[in-house]
Design a protein around this motif. Structure first.
Motif, PDB file in Angstrom:
ATOM      1  N   ASN A 162       0.926  -1.220   0.257  1.00 56.00           N
ATOM      2  CA  ASN A 162      -0.160   0.248  -0.048  1.00 56.00           C
ATOM      3  C   ASN A 162       0.789   1.253  -0.166  1.00 56.00           C
ATOM      4  OD1 ASN A 162      -2.972  -0.835   1.048  1.00 56.00           O
ATOM      5  ND2 ASN A 162      -1.804  -2.192   2.114  1.00 56.00           N
ATOM      6  N   GLY A 163       1.839   1.471  -0.240  1.00 49.93           N
ATOM      7  CA  GLY A 163       2.750   2.004  -0.488  1.00 49.93           C
ATOM      8  C   GLY A 163       3.808   2.827   0.377  1.00 49.93           C
ATOM      9  N   PHE A 164       3.946   2.311   1.903  1.00 46.84           N
ATOM     10  CA  PHE A 164       4.613   2.531   3.011  1.00 46.84           C
ATOM     11  C   PHE A 164       5.822   2.251   2.274  1.00 46.84           C
ATOM     12  CE2 PHE A 164       0.986   2.949   4.480  1.00 46.84           C
ATOM     13  CZ  PHE A 164       1.155   3.766   5.821  1.00 46.84           C
ATOM     14  N   ARG A 165       7.008   3.107   2.924  1.00 46.82           N
ATOM     15  CA  ARG A 165       8.459   2.941   3.106  1.00 46.82           C
ATOM     16  C   ARG A 165       8.851   2.056   3.968  1.00 46.82           C
ATOM     17  NH1 ARG A 165       7.742   7.901   1.555  1.00 46.82           N
ATOM     18  NH2 ARG A 165       8.274   8.452   3.626  1.00 46.82           N
ATOM     19  N   VAL A 166       9.302   0.758   3.610  1.00 44.23           N
ATOM     20  CA  VAL A 166       9.963  -0.151   5.587  1.00 44.23           C
ATOM     21  C   VAL A 166      10.897  -0.257   5.593  1.00 44.23           C
ATOM     22  CG1 VAL A 166       9.222  -2.029   6.345  1.00 44.23           C
ATOM     23  CG2 VAL A 166       7.030  -1.143   3.961  1.00 44.23           C
ATOM     24  N   GLU A 167      11.671  -0.299   6.791  1.00 37.23           N
ATOM     25  CA  GLU A 167      12.377  -0.692   7.236  1.00 37.23           C
ATOM     26  C   GLU A 167      12.260  -1.667   8.172  1.00 37.23           C
ATOM     27  OE1 GLU A 167      16.436   1.123   9.305  1.00 37.23           O
ATOM     28  OE2 GLU A 167      14.860   3.027   8.248  1.00 37.23           O
ATOM     29  N   CYS A 168      13.119  -3.004   7.883  1.00 36.37           N
ATOM     30  CA  CYS A 168      12.890  -3.942   9.171  1.00 36.37           C
ATOM     31  C   CYS A 168      14.253  -3.987  10.113  1.00 36.37           C
ATOM     32  CB  CYS A 168      12.950  -5.510   7.657  1.00 36.37           C
ATOM     33  SG  CYS A 168      11.069  -5.071   7.066  1.00 36.37           S
ATOM     34  N   GLY A 169      14.375  -4.776  10.818  1.00 39.40           N
ATOM     35  CA  GLY A 169      15.225  -4.436  11.646  1.00 39.40           C
ATOM     36  C   GLY A 169      15.719  -3.779  12.515  1.00 39.40           C
ATOM     37  N   ILE A 170      14.974  -2.597  12.849  1.00 33.51           N
ATOM     38  CA  ILE A 170      15.378  -1.634  13.164  1.00 33.51           C
ATOM     39  C   ILE A 170      15.858  -2.168  14.837  1.00 33.51           C
ATOM     40  CG2 ILE A 170      14.203   0.834  11.782  1.00 33.51           C
ATOM     41  CD1 ILE A 170      11.567   0.472  14.067  1.00 33.51           C
ATOM     42  N   ALA A 171      16.800  -0.204  15.212  1.00 37.12           N
ATOM     43  CA  ALA A 171      17.015  -0.545  16.858  1.00 37.12           C
ATOM     44  C   ALA A 171      17.849  -2.281  16.998  1.00 37.12           C
ATOM     45  CB  ALA A 171      15.804  -0.310  17.256  1.00 37.12           C
ATOM     46  N   GLY A 172      18.102  -2.229  16.114  1.00 34.77           N
ATOM     47  CA  GLY A 172      19.233  -3.553  16.331  1.00 34.77           C
ATOM     48  C   GLY A 172      18.474  -4.890  17.069  1.00 34.77           C
ATOM     49  N   LEU A 173      17.045  -4.972  16.071  1.00 31.06           N
ATOM     50  CA  LEU A 173      15.715  -6.448  16.662  1.00 31.06           C
ATOM     51  C   LEU A 173      15.341  -6.758  15.762  1.00 31.06           C
ATOM     52  CD1 LEU A 173      13.908  -3.856  19.307  1.00 31.06           C
ATOM     53  CD2 LEU A 173      15.992  -5.982  19.542  1.00 31.06           C
ATOM     54  N   PRO A 174      15.654  -8.170  15.181  1.00 29.64           N
ATOM     55  CA  PRO A 174      15.111  -8.157  14.181  1.00 29.64           C
ATOM     56  C   PRO A 174      13.160  -8.490  13.885  1.00 29.64           C
ATOM     57  CG  PRO A 174      16.795  -9.681  15.294  1.00 29.64           C
ATOM     58  CD  PRO A 174      16.475  -8.523  16.505  1.00 29.64           C
ATOM     59  N   THR A 175      12.186  -8.216  14.494  1.00 29.91           N
ATOM     60  CA  THR A 175      11.594  -8.475  14.519  1.00 29.91           C
ATOM     61  C   THR A 175      10.973  -6.820  14.399  1.00 29.91           C
ATOM     62  OG1 THR A 175      10.883  -8.869  16.999  1.00 29.91           O
ATOM     63  CG2 THR A 175      10.893 -10.777  15.351  1.00 29.91           C
ATOM     64  N   ALA A 176      11.342  -5.678  15.029  1.00 32.64           N
ATOM     65  CA  ALA A 176      11.076  -4.515  14.593  1.00 32.64           C
ATOM     66  C   ALA A 176      11.263  -4.104  13.722  1.00 32.64           C
ATOM     67  CB  ALA A 176      12.171  -3.628  16.027  1.00 32.64           C
ATOM     68  N   PHE A 177       9.647  -2.523  13.140  1.00 39.98           N
ATOM     69  CA  PHE A 177      10.131  -2.085  11.822  1.00 39.98           C
ATOM     70  C   PHE A 177       9.644  -0.944  11.782  1.00 39.98           C
ATOM     71  CE2 PHE A 177       5.551  -4.476  12.200  1.00 39.98           C
ATOM     72  CZ  PHE A 177       5.282  -3.664  11.441  1.00 39.98           C
ATOM     73  N   ARG A 178      10.015   0.184  10.902  1.00 40.04           N
ATOM     74  CA  ARG A 178       9.122   1.559  10.714  1.00 40.04           C
ATOM     75  C   ARG A 178       8.469   1.667   9.239  1.00 40.04           C
ATOM     76  NH1 ARG A 178      10.826   7.556  13.217  1.00 40.04           N
ATOM     77  NH2 ARG A 178      10.231   8.744  11.783  1.00 40.04           N
ATOM     78  N   ALA A 179       7.605   1.874   8.924  1.00 36.08           N
ATOM     79  CA  ALA A 179       7.258   2.132   7.815  1.00 36.08           C
ATOM     80  C   ALA A 179       6.820   3.479   7.508  1.00 36.08           C
ATOM     81  CB  ALA A 179       5.353   0.827   7.816  1.00 36.08           C
TER      82      ALA A 179
END
Length: 394
Positions: free
Chosen positions: A54-71
Motif C-alpha cells: 500500500n505504498g509505505f516505505r518499510v525498514e525492517c530490523g530497526i534498533a537492532g531488533l530483528p522483528t521490529a520495523f518502521r514504515a
C-alpha cells in the motif's frame, strides 16, 4: 489554506471500508499463528508486506531488533506514529489481543495515508511488549526521536480514553546450592529450592507492609530434577510493580535484601538479574479525549475514566514520558472478562471484536488527521505533554 476535515474523514472511512476484509484476514492470521516476544518473525512479515503493498516505505530490523520495523508514508512534519504490538503469551496465544492492536494500527495508518494530508504517517512495529520491552529498546536507540505523537489502543472489557498504569520491573532469581541424596545424605546438601521457597514466604510477608498500589508476584520456573536429589539449582521469575519507577526501585532493594536473607538461611547463594524497567504512563489528554469524541460520533459508548485500582504495565509508559502518547482502551469483551486468559484469546478473534477494532482504527486515524491539519490542536497536545504529570489512581 484551511483543510476540509469532512473530506478527510470521508477518505478515512472509505479507506477502512476498502481494506476491512484484508485487515480482518491479517488479524485472524496473526491470531492463528501466535509468536512469543522477540520471535515474531512471521507476524512482522505479514504486517510489513501489507504496508509495502500500500505504498509505505518499510525498514525492517530497526534498533537492532530483528522483528521490529518502521514504515512511512508521505514526507516532512508533523510525524504521527501508530504503534503495533504483535507478540503473544506463552501457552494461551493472543490472550492480550495484540492481533487486534497490530491490525488496527495498520488500518489506522492506511486510512490516514489515504487523506493526502501533509506530513508523515508512520507505523512502528514494537515487538516484545510482553516482558521484553521492545519499545524501551527502540526509544533508547532513537526510533522515536523525530516522532511528534504516538497512538495505539488496547482491547479490554470497557472503552476508556485514559487509564493509569503501574511501573514494573521483572526480576529473574537463581539460587545455587549443593546436590546430595535427599534420603541417604541430606546433611551434605543445600537446597536451592528451599531458598527460593523461603523467598516466596518473605515476599508474602512484604505484602503486609507495602502500599495498596504495590503488586508483588512470581513463579517458579525450575525447582529441581528428581525428588530424591537435593536441588542444587532453582529459578524463579518475579515482577515488582508500583506507581512510579522510583518506588519500584525502592521495592527492588527490599526484594534483594529478602533474597540475600533467604540464601543465608538456607546455606545457598543467589543471583538476581533485573529486566528492563517499565515506566508509569503519562496519557496525553487532548489526544485521548479527541479519540473519545470520534468514538462517540461513531456510536461507541465511552466511559468516564476512574483512575483507581490495580492495573497492568506496558512499555508504552516509557514512550509516554518522552513524547505525546495515548493508549485508550476499547471494549471487545463482555464486562468482567479477565485479560491474559483463554477466554480473551477466543473472544479477540470474533466478528464483534473486529467490528469494534475498525471503529477504533477510524477514530485513531481521524485524530491523526486532526494532528496533521490543525496547528492549534498540535500546540494543545504539546502543552499538555510539557505541563501535566502522569495519571495516578485516586
Amino acid at each position: 489554506m484551511s483543510v476540509d476535515m469532512t473530506a478527510a474523514y470521508r477518505a478515512i472511512d472509505g479507506a477502512l471500508a476498502a481494506h476491512r476484509d484484508e485487515l480482518t484476514a491479517l488479524s485472524l492470521d496473526l491470531h492463528a499463528h501466535p509468536e512469543l516476544a522477540m520471535a515474531e518473525h512471521r507476524s512482522a512479515g505479514l504486517l510489513t508486506d501489507m504496508l509495502r503493498r500500500n505504498g509505505f516505505r518499510v525498514e525492517c530490523g530497526i534498533a537492532g531488533l530483528p522483528t521490529a520495523f518502521r514504515a512511512e508514508y508521505g514526507t516532512g512534519t508533523p510525524r504521527v506514529a501508530f504503534l503495533c504490538e504483535y507478540d503473544a503469551l506463552p501457552e494461551i496465544g493472543h490472550g492480550c489481543g495484540h492481533n487486534l492492536i497490530a491490525a488496527g494500527g495498520v488500518g489506522a495508518a492506511l486510512a490516514l495515508a489515504g487523506t493526502g494530508l501533509a506530513g508523515t504517517v508512520c507505523v512502528i512495529g514494537t515487538p516484545g511488549e510482553e516482558g521484553a520491552g521492545g519499545k524501551i529498546l527502540e526509544l533508547d536507540r532513537g526510533v522515536f526521536d523525530d516522532v511528534d505523537a504516538a497512538l495505539m489502543f488496547h482491547p479490554g472489557d470497557r472503552t476508556l480514553p485514559i487509564r493509569h498504569a503501574t511501573a514494573a520491573q521483572k526480576l529473574v532469581v537463581e539460587y545455587h546450592g549443593v546436590a546430595a541424596h535427599a534420603a541417604g545424605s541430606p546433611a551434605d546438601g543445600r537446597s536451592a529450592l528451599a531458598g527460593l521457597i523461603q523467598l516466596f514466604v518473605a515476599v508474602d510477608a512484604m505484602r503486609q507492609f507495602v502500599p495498596e498500589t504495590v503488586r508483588l508476584h512470581g513463579i517458579i520456573t525450575h525447582g529441581g530434577t528428581a525428588a530424591n536429589v537435593v536441588p542444587e539449582y532453582a529459578r524463579g521469575e518475579f515482577q515488582v510493580r508500583d506507581l512510579t519507577r522510583e518506588s519500584v526501585g525502592e521495592l527492588v532493594s527490599r526484594f534483594r535484601a529478602a533474597a540475600q536473607g533467604t540464601a543465608a538461611a538456607t546455606g545457598t547463594t543467589v543471583e538476581i538479574t533485573p529486566g528492563l524497567l517499565y515506566a508509569e504512563r503519562k496519557n496525553n489528554h487532548p489526544l485521548a479525549f479527541r479519540v473519545a469524541d470520534h468514538l462517540r460520533t461513531a456510536g461507541i459508548d465511552v466511559e468516564t475514566p476512574v483512575l483507581r485500582g490495580g492495573t497492568g504495565s506496558s512499555d508504552i509508559g516509557n514512550v509516554s514520558l518522552a513524547l505525546p502518547t495515548i493508549h485508550p482502551y476499547l471494549a471487545v469483551l463482555p464486562r468482567g472478562t479477565a485479560t491474559h486468559s483463554r477466554e480473551m484469546t477466543r473472544l479477540v478473534a470474533t466478528p464483534e471484536a473486529h467490528e469494534a477494532t475498525w471503529t477504533m482504527a477510524g477514530a485513531l486515524a481521524r485524530t491523526g488527521a486532526d494532528l496533521l491539519a490543525d496547528a492549534e490542536f498540535r500546540d494543545a497536545v504539546r502543552d499538555d505533554f510539557v505541563q501535566c504529570p502522569p495519571d495516578y489512581p485516586a
